[in-house]
Design a protein around this motif. Sequence first.
Motif, PDB file in Angstrom:
ATOM      1  N   PRO A 141     -17.296  60.559 -57.480  1.00 10.06           N
ATOM      2  CA  PRO A 141     -17.401  60.671 -58.934  1.00 10.06           C
ATOM      3  C   PRO A 141     -16.944  62.048 -59.415  1.00 10.06           C
ATOM      4  CG  PRO A 141     -19.574  60.746 -57.932  1.00 10.06           C
ATOM      5  CD  PRO A 141     -18.604  60.411 -56.841  1.00 10.06           C
ATOM      6  N   ALA A 142     -16.452  62.109 -60.665  1.00 10.54           N
ATOM      7  CA  ALA A 142     -15.901  63.348 -61.212  1.00 10.54           C
ATOM      8  C   ALA A 142     -16.997  64.383 -61.429  1.00 10.54           C
ATOM      9  CB  ALA A 142     -15.198  63.045 -62.525  1.00 10.54           C
ATOM     10  N   ARG A 143     -16.668  65.618 -61.113  1.00 10.64           N
ATOM     11  CA  ARG A 143     -17.552  66.761 -61.369  1.00 10.64           C
ATOM     12  C   ARG A 143     -16.699  67.840 -62.051  1.00 10.64           C
ATOM     13  NH1 ARG A 143     -20.646  63.325 -60.200  1.00 10.64           N
ATOM     14  NH2 ARG A 143     -22.291  63.339 -58.613  1.00 10.64           N
ATOM     15  N   ILE A 144     -17.029  68.135 -63.306  1.00  9.72           N
ATOM     16  CA  ILE A 144     -16.234  69.086 -64.088  1.00  9.72           C
ATOM     17  C   ILE A 144     -17.144  70.187 -64.619  1.00  9.72           C
ATOM     18  CG2 ILE A 144     -14.715  69.407 -66.085  1.00  9.72           C
ATOM     19  CD1 ILE A 144     -13.971  66.476 -65.896  1.00  9.72           C
ATOM     20  N   ALA A 145     -16.718  71.438 -64.459  1.00 12.02           N
ATOM     21  CA  ALA A 145     -17.438  72.582 -65.025  1.00 12.02           C
ATOM     22  C   ALA A 145     -16.514  73.286 -66.021  1.00 12.02           C
ATOM     23  CB  ALA A 145     -17.865  73.546 -63.918  1.00 12.02           C
ATOM     24  N   ILE A 146     -17.002  73.450 -67.247  1.00 11.49           N
ATOM     25  CA  ILE A 146     -16.261  74.185 -68.282  1.00 11.49           C
ATOM     26  C   ILE A 146     -17.009  75.495 -68.517  1.00 11.49           C
ATOM     27  CG2 ILE A 146     -15.270  74.145 -70.589  1.00 11.49           C
ATOM     28  CD1 ILE A 146     -14.217  71.912 -68.936  1.00 11.49           C
ATOM     29  N   ARG A 147     -16.329  76.596 -68.244  1.00 14.83           N
ATOM     30  CA  ARG A 147     -16.978  77.910 -68.380  1.00 14.83           C
ATOM     31  C   ARG A 147     -16.324  78.700 -69.510  1.00 14.83           C
ATOM     32  NH1 ARG A 147     -17.270  79.887 -62.119  1.00 14.83           N
ATOM     33  NH2 ARG A 147     -15.014  80.118 -62.502  1.00 14.83           N
ATOM     34  N   GLY A 148     -17.154  79.388 -70.253  1.00 14.94           N
ATOM     35  CA  GLY A 148     -16.636  80.207 -71.348  1.00 14.94           C
ATOM     36  C   GLY A 148     -17.781  80.740 -72.177  1.00 14.94           C
ATOM     37  N   ARG A 149     -17.449  81.601 -73.121  1.00 15.65           N
ATOM     38  CA  ARG A 149     -18.468  82.177 -73.994  1.00 15.65           C
ATOM     39  C   ARG A 149     -18.942  81.140 -75.008  1.00 15.65           C
ATOM     40  NH1 ARG A 149     -18.615  87.591 -74.268  1.00 15.65           N
ATOM     41  NH2 ARG A 149     -19.051  87.551 -76.488  1.00 15.65           N
ATOM     42  N   ALA A 150     -20.122  81.346 -75.559  1.00 14.60           N
ATOM     43  CA  ALA A 150     -20.627  80.463 -76.609  1.00 14.60           C
ATOM     44  C   ALA A 150     -19.620  80.404 -77.756  1.00 14.60           C
ATOM     45  CB  ALA A 150     -21.974  80.982 -77.113  1.00 14.60           C
ATOM     46  N   GLY A 151     -19.335  79.192 -78.224  1.00 12.48           N
ATOM     47  CA  GLY A 151     -18.386  79.038 -79.318  1.00 12.48           C
ATOM     48  C   GLY A 151     -16.935  79.031 -78.904  1.00 12.48           C
ATOM     49  N   SER A 152     -16.668  78.972 -77.589  1.00 11.02           N
ATOM     50  CA  SER A 152     -15.281  79.003 -77.127  1.00 11.02           C
ATOM     51  C   SER A 152     -14.629  77.628 -77.116  1.00 11.02           C
ATOM     52  CB  SER A 152     -15.208  79.618 -75.720  1.00 11.02           C
ATOM     53  OG  SER A 152     -15.990  78.870 -74.800  1.00 11.02           O
ATOM     54  N   GLY A 153     -15.409  76.579 -77.443  1.00  9.13           N
ATOM     55  CA  GLY A 153     -14.850  75.230 -77.495  1.00  9.13           C
ATOM     56  C   GLY A 153     -15.110  74.408 -76.254  1.00  9.13           C
ATOM     57  N   ARG A 154     -16.127  74.767 -75.477  1.00  9.57           N
ATOM     58  CA  ARG A 154     -16.405  74.060 -74.228  1.00  9.57           C
ATOM     59  C   ARG A 154     -16.757  72.590 -74.485  1.00  9.57           C
ATOM     60  NH1 ARG A 154     -20.946  78.200 -72.262  1.00  9.57           N
ATOM     61  NH2 ARG A 154     -21.561  77.668 -74.397  1.00  9.57           N
ATOM     62  N   ARG A 155     -17.665  72.369 -75.413  1.00 10.03           N
ATOM     63  CA  ARG A 155     -18.102  70.991 -75.685  1.00 10.03           C
ATOM     64  C   ARG A 155     -16.983  70.191 -76.353  1.00 10.03           C
ATOM     65  NH1 ARG A 155     -23.780  69.946 -78.653  1.00 10.03           N
ATOM     66  NH2 ARG A 155     -24.254  71.735 -77.306  1.00 10.03           N
ATOM     67  N   THR A 156     -16.207  70.837 -77.204  1.00  5.75           N
ATOM     68  CA  THR A 156     -15.096  70.154 -77.876  1.00  5.75           C
ATOM     69  C   THR A 156     -14.076  69.666 -76.853  1.00  5.75           C
ATOM     70  OG1 THR A 156     -15.392  71.569 -79.817  1.00  5.75           O
ATOM     71  CG2 THR A 156     -13.284  70.422 -79.607  1.00  5.75           C
ATOM     72  N   LEU A 157     -13.786  70.506 -75.852  1.00  5.99           N
ATOM     73  CA  LEU A 157     -12.833  70.108 -74.813  1.00  5.99           C
ATOM     74  C   LEU A 157     -13.355  68.927 -74.015  1.00  5.99           C
ATOM     75  CD1 LEU A 157     -10.204  70.673 -73.289  1.00  5.99           C
ATOM     76  CD2 LEU A 157     -11.468  72.324 -71.882  1.00  5.99           C
ATOM     77  N   LEU A 158     -14.630  68.970 -73.648  1.00  4.40           N
ATOM     78  CA  LEU A 158     -15.210  67.849 -72.900  1.00  4.40           C
ATOM     79  C   LEU A 158     -15.214  66.563 -73.727  1.00  4.40           C
ATOM     80  CD1 LEU A 158     -18.246  69.434 -71.010  1.00  4.40           C
ATOM     81  CD2 LEU A 158     -16.237  68.341 -69.996  1.00  4.40           C
ATOM     82  N   ALA A 159     -15.485  66.693 -75.023  1.00  8.25           N
ATOM     83  CA  ALA A 159     -15.483  65.506 -75.889  1.00  8.25           C
ATOM     84  C   ALA A 159     -14.095  64.882 -75.942  1.00  8.25           C
ATOM     85  CB  ALA A 159     -15.956  65.895 -77.292  1.00  8.25           C
TER      86      ALA A 159
END
Length: 452
Positions: free
Chosen positions: A1-19
């Motif tokens: 199964p896929a395992r993805i980690a998005i790292r960055g500062r708060a407000g850098s668009g991490r959740r937007t990219l995952l969406a």
Amino acid sequence: PARIAIRGRAGSGRRTLLAAFARIAGRALGVIDTAQLPRDADRFGRGLQLALRRAQLAGLVPVIRGLDEVVFDERDGGEIAREVCVAHPGPIAVISPPDVSPPFPVGHVVIDLPTLSETERTGVWQRALAPTRFWLRDHAGLAARYRVGPGVIHRAVASLAGLDPQLPADDRIDSFLRQSRDLRLADHARRVDRLATWSDLVLPPDIMDSLRELVGRVRHRRTVFEQWGMGRTMATSRGLTALFQGQPGTGKTLVAGAIARELGLDLYQVDLSKVMSKWIGETERNLATIFDAAEDGQVILLFDEADSLFAKRTEVRSSNDRYANLEVNYLLQRLDSFEGIAILTTNSGGSIDPAFKRRLSFRLSFPFPDEDTRAELWRAHLPRELPRGGELVFDVLARKYQLSGGYIRNACLRAAFLAAQEETSLHQHHLERAVALEFAELGKLSTAGTID
């Protein structure tokens, strides 16, 4: 199964990219906030396992956030989450700050979202506003003051709903960003509202030259790092950190306020009692919050009497020594990557770890004022509006009393109240009496010594 980690500062668009990734797969996100899970290790693991299972049954892509903020007595949240994630049969995503290790085995995908340059931030502001009817007077100025990511920028633009589009949006957006920053800093620092001016200070010429250089370094960062290309050759130490050392009352804290006023930045004094914690990892998390918010909001951090936090590392003789040294190591690492402005003050620089000193942009020693400087300090602390009964002989006061600037300020204020209580103008004897009271409060029977 896929395992993805998005790292960055708060407000850098991490959740937007995952969406966006989830939409491509025809799925939605199910965010698991670890702050809402039980706060003991065993129940935390079971709670995370249950949340992952619920997301899977609902057809959502589970996204774990906040693992870096979870610490128990012997284990951190990431260690427990790793065991849970290995056993989970479906896809999992994690969002975290930069440089945090994902709780996944080998074979996962890591995407690091970089911090935008000032020029890139200007472009994001322009693109975010383009589909709307709102406009800014100064895109570049906003990008210079706030080092925020695309996520924060789009939220700030969304906050403009209801604003008259005929009016510039600068003030509304500035207020939104300041409030967001203040919420992050409020638990660990307080804003200093009364800032000194350069006219309040009496300092030697060499100190003033260094302070002008410090101010210029802040003002011209975009020119040097971006336009002149120095940012490509300077991987670390791109922020500005200064150590002000000197005896109490020599003007260290006042200077920090004058610098903030000159640069048009807010000054936040860090409350070390709220930062330092007995719990393992808690101090580092508090510091991370402070440094991140300071970088985003372009404030000046003031660590007053910083010896306790930036002290020399010690020989490890107990677990307490080991964890104290870990805190120092974290600070050293964070200062290397820090791109904001921080001022440390100390009465004695000898207690500061030498590794910190090597990372400082400026080290200024504030001398005890000599006789001429003391006379000038007496003049500076008595405003022209103050009614005076006859000539005030500041040279005599400077010669007789060896006081630092802070005590001279206290004596001037005290003398003014003594005169007001007597319903008379300020006389020389009020100043003499005020000095005697300052010495007496410190348990000194004679006024012939030095108050420092």
